[in-house]
Design a protein around this motif. Structure first.
Motif, mmCIF file in Angstrom:
data_model
loop_
_atom_site.group_PDB
_atom_site.id
_atom_site.type_symbol
_atom_site.label_atom_id
_atom_site.label_comp_id
_atom_site.label_asym_id
_atom_site.label_seq_id
_atom_site.Cartn_x
_atom_site.Cartn_y
_atom_site.Cartn_z
ATOM 1 N N THR A 180 0.831 -1.197 0.000
ATOM 2 C CA THR A 180 0.000 0.000 0.000
ATOM 3 C C THR A 180 0.867 1.249 0.000
ATOM 4 N N GLU A 181 1.891 1.258 0.842
ATOM 5 C CA GLU A 181 2.734 2.450 0.952
ATOM 6 C C GLU A 181 3.555 2.667 -0.315
ATOM 7 N N ALA A 182 3.995 1.601 -0.951
ATOM 8 C CA ALA A 182 4.750 1.748 -2.193
ATOM 9 C C ALA A 182 3.881 2.377 -3.280
ATOM 10 N N ALA A 183 2.625 1.918 -3.373
ATOM 11 C CA ALA A 183 1.711 2.498 -4.359
ATOM 12 C C ALA A 183 1.348 3.929 -3.979
ATOM 13 N N ALA A 184 1.160 4.176 -2.688
ATOM 14 C CA ALA A 184 0.813 5.519 -2.225
ATOM 15 C C ALA A 184 1.922 6.515 -2.547
ATOM 16 N N ALA A 185 3.155 6.061 -2.501
ATOM 17 C CA ALA A 185 4.277 6.944 -2.823
ATOM 18 C C ALA A 185 4.186 7.428 -4.265
ATOM 19 N N LEU A 186 3.770 6.539 -5.160
ATOM 20 C CA LEU A 186 3.599 6.933 -6.565
ATOM 21 C C LEU A 186 2.419 7.893 -6.709
ATOM 22 N N TYR A 187 1.243 7.499 -6.181
ATOM 23 C CA TYR A 187 0.047 8.311 -6.389
ATOM 24 C C TYR A 187 0.101 9.634 -5.638
ATOM 25 N N GLY A 188 0.948 9.704 -4.619
ATOM 26 C CA GLY A 188 1.160 10.981 -3.955
ATOM 27 C C GLY A 188 1.775 12.007 -4.883
ATOM 28 N N ARG A 189 2.427 11.559 -5.933
ATOM 29 C CA ARG A 189 2.998 12.460 -6.936
ATOM 30 C C ARG A 189 2.012 12.747 -8.061
ATOM 31 N N LEU A 190 0.965 11.941 -8.168
ATOM 32 C CA LEU A 190 0.027 12.074 -9.279
ATOM 33 C C LEU A 190 -1.272 12.770 -8.880
ATOM 34 N N THR A 191 -1.673 12.631 -7.618
ATOM 35 C CA THR A 191 -2.960 13.160 -7.180
ATOM 36 C C THR A 191 -2.788 13.982 -5.907
ATOM 37 N N GLU A 192 -3.786 14.822 -5.635
ATOM 38 C CA GLU A 192 -3.713 15.693 -4.470
ATOM 39 C C GLU A 192 -3.989 14.949 -3.169
ATOM 40 N N LYS A 193 -4.723 13.835 -3.260
ATOM 41 C CA LYS A 193 -5.078 13.112 -2.040
ATOM 42 C C LYS A 193 -5.082 11.615 -2.291
ATOM 43 N N VAL A 194 -4.460 10.886 -1.401
ATOM 44 C CA VAL A 194 -4.433 9.424 -1.456
ATOM 45 C C VAL A 194 -5.208 8.886 -0.255
ATOM 46 N N VAL A 195 -6.134 7.970 -0.530
ATOM 47 C CA VAL A 195 -6.937 7.348 0.521
ATOM 48 C C VAL A 195 -6.516 5.889 0.630
ATOM 49 N N ARG A 196 -6.000 5.499 1.769
ATOM 50 C CA ARG A 196 -5.529 4.131 1.958
ATOM 51 C C ARG A 196 -6.679 3.234 2.430
ATOM 52 N N ALA A 197 -6.978 2.210 1.665
ATOM 53 C CA ALA A 197 -7.968 1.220 2.079
ATOM 54 C C ALA A 197 -7.324 0.227 3.033
ATOM 55 N N ARG A 198 -8.141 -0.513 3.758
ATOM 56 C CA ARG A 198 -7.602 -1.486 4.705
ATOM 57 C C ARG A 198 -6.815 -2.575 3.988
ATOM 58 N N GLY A 199 -7.270 -2.936 2.788
ATOM 59 C CA GLY A 199 -6.587 -3.974 2.019
ATOM 60 C C GLY A 199 -6.976 -3.890 0.566
ATOM 61 N N VAL A 200 -6.487 -4.837 -0.204
ATOM 62 C CA VAL A 200 -6.709 -4.789 -1.646
ATOM 63 C C VAL A 200 -8.175 -5.028 -1.995
ATOM 64 N N ARG A 201 -8.841 -5.928 -1.275
ATOM 65 C CA ARG A 201 -10.253 -6.198 -1.590
ATOM 66 C C ARG A 201 -11.146 -5.011 -1.240
ATOM 67 N N GLU A 202 -10.801 -4.288 -0.208
ATOM 68 C CA GLU A 202 -11.578 -3.095 0.128
ATOM 69 C C GLU A 202 -11.457 -2.047 -0.980
ATOM 70 N N ALA A 203 -10.258 -1.922 -1.550
ATOM 71 C CA ALA A 203 -10.077 -0.985 -2.663
ATOM 72 C C ALA A 203 -10.898 -1.428 -3.874
ATOM 73 N N GLU A 204 -10.850 -2.713 -4.180
ATOM 74 C CA GLU A 204 -11.625 -3.227 -5.316
ATOM 75 C C GLU A 204 -13.125 -3.028 -5.098
ATOM 76 N N MET A 205 -13.579 -3.291 -3.869
ATOM 77 C CA MET A 205 -15.011 -3.196 -3.576
ATOM 78 C C MET A 205 -15.491 -1.750 -3.575
ATOM 79 N N THR A 206 -14.598 -0.815 -3.317
ATOM 80 C CA THR A 206 -14.967 0.595 -3.392
ATOM 81 C C THR A 206 -15.461 0.937 -4.792
ATOM 82 N N ALA A 207 -14.779 0.421 -5.796
ATOM 83 C CA ALA A 207 -15.195 0.674 -7.179
ATOM 84 C C ALA A 207 -16.561 0.056 -7.462
ATOM 85 N N VAL A 208 -16.818 -1.122 -6.892
ATOM 86 C CA VAL A 208 -18.119 -1.772 -7.077
ATOM 87 C C VAL A 208 -19.229 -0.914 -6.470
ATOM 88 N N LEU A 209 -19.000 -0.405 -5.250
ATOM 89 C CA LEU A 209 -20.006 0.428 -4.595
ATOM 90 C C LEU A 209 -20.271 1.698 -5.397
#
Length: 420
Positions: A180-209
């Motif tokens: 999560t932190e490795a990916a956040a380091a990249l997106y911190g350079r691409l977007t103004e705000k990074v939201v860390r999900a508890r895990g990978v499935r929570e991130a995937e399910m966010t898109a479903v919701l």
């Protein structure tokens, strides 16, 4: 500029990501197996549906971005984004063919300590249960130990002039906290705000919701449109009044159908046969049915309107305005226009179309005549049917020229046309 980031898939997901990364000063290479598309891109011509202009692509190229169909470039990058398309199949589940090809291509060249992020639309569980095993088998490395793996579902809204890639918060969930932190380091350079999900499935399910929320609310207002028409109530005025409520309400508007790349997801599609969830999302299923009825309803309304003015659908000349799924874009993914056109053809109507973003259009394999002169064609047609409100369409002027105008988007002023 040496490439540090590889974007696999240069369509509606990958190209905006590559543009944002390049603008952030990250050395970026784009990989796509379509050599012809790559050549067009390197010549400054973006593919349709990406929302990028030729000028924006030229600026990317000037800043050092390059596209290639040679997978050897993937051997040297430290971060890779999987942005391959996942068009829904017959069962509405995301088609994983392009993702599989991209993952295997990357896996064969994957180096230790590389960060891999899945932006493609996948089902909850696919990053861990589908992508990770493919990468591990192809590379001989272990996800979460030898390389980082995360999911950052896309939140792109093509054509949105307010919320773009850089100012839309991104949700990220990794296989491990370090991922999560490795990916956040990249997106911190691409977007103004990074939201860390508890895990990978929570991130995937966010898109479903998020996707299901859109479809369910569009279905509600589509059903309200049918009800209000039957009762003689002006739905558009109802929405205008309702959206003044400062809490508990968000305005959605009806239309001829629901297009776009994100399909509603039912839990029955979430697992690959491992288990069957016991509680299906009945609202999602009902929303899918309600939205799927809209093209048929629009065709029926068109026929009823013609009949009301003493004309039959058989032999009537019907001009369709806007055949893309979203205003001012060339992307036709999921557009309801083909089904509406086909239903009108089955009624015996003669159809033509106008769309500034679509130079040629076919329905059921048959070419549809394109109107060269908008106002002359509207004046000659028995019915003009607005399916997508591109900026070039002045509904006030069109209503003065057209014999009959049915506005399925509520885009014109009240009284300017018949509304859905």
């Amino acid at each position: 500029m040496p490439a540090d980031l590889a974007v696999l898939g240069l369509g509606h997901l990958g190209l905006p990501a590559a543009r944002t990364a390049t603008a952030a000063g990250i050395g970026t290479i784009g990989y796509d197996p379509d050599a012809r598309a790559v050549a067009e891109l390197n010549a400054g011509r973006p593919p349709a549906g990406t929302g990028l202009s030729a000028a924006e692509v030229r600026r990317m190229l000037s800043a050092g971005f390059r596209a290639t169909s040679d997978p050897a470039v993937l051997e040297k990058v430290r971060t890779a984004l999987i942005c391959a398309p996942t068009p829904p199949g017959e069962d509405r589940a995301p088609g994983m063919g392009a993702v599989r090809a991209a993952v295997l291509t990357l896996g064969e060249r994957l180096r230790p300590r590389t960060t891999v992020v899945v932006e493609s639309t996948v089902r909850p569980g696919d990053t861990e249960g589908y992508v990770a095993p493919l990468l591990e088998k192809a590379s001989g490395l272990r996800a979460g130990r030898d390389f980082h793996l995360a999911c950052a579902p896309s939140r792109l809204d093509p054509g949105n002039r307010t919320h773009g890639y850089a100012n839309t918060p991104r949700v990220i969930g990794g296989l491990t906290p370090a991922c999560t932190e490795a990916a956040a380091a990249l997106y911190g350079r691409l977007t103004e705000k990074v939201v860390r999900a508890r895990g990978v499935r929570e991130a995937e399910m966010t898109a479903v919701l998020e996707t299901n929320y859109r479809h369910v609310n569009i279905a509600l207002v589509n059903e309200m449109a049918v009800l209000c028409h039957d009762l003689g109530v002006d739905l558009w005025d109802v929405i205008r009044c309702a959206e003044t409520k400062p809490f508990g309400f968000q305005a959605f508007r009806p239309g001829p159908g629901v297009g776009g790349h994100g399909a509603p997801v039912d839990p029955a599609l979430l697992d690959r046969g491992e288990r069957t969830p016991g509680y299906p999302l009945r609202l999602v299923e009902a929303a899918q049915e309600a939205n799927a009825r809209m093209p048929r309803y629009v065709a029926q309304r068109a026929a009823a309107l013609l009949n009301e003015y003493g004309k039959s659908a058989r032999g009537a000349r019907v001009l369709l305005l806007g055949v893309t799924y979203k205003a001012d874009l060339a992307d036709q993914a999921g557009s309801p226009a083909p089904e509406i056109a086909l239903r009108l053809l089955e009624m015996g109507a003669q159809i033509g179309y106008h769309d500034p973003h679509v130079p040629q259009w076919q329905v059921a394999g048959r070419p549809v005549p394109r109107a060269d002169s908008l106002y002359e064609s509207a004046a000659a047609a028995d019915l003009t049917l607005l399916l997508q409100h591109h900026r070039v369409y002045d509904l006030q002027s069109l209503s003065a020229k057209a014999q009959l105008l049915l506005d399925t988007r509520g885009a014109g002023p009240s009284g300017a046309a018949h509304r859905l």
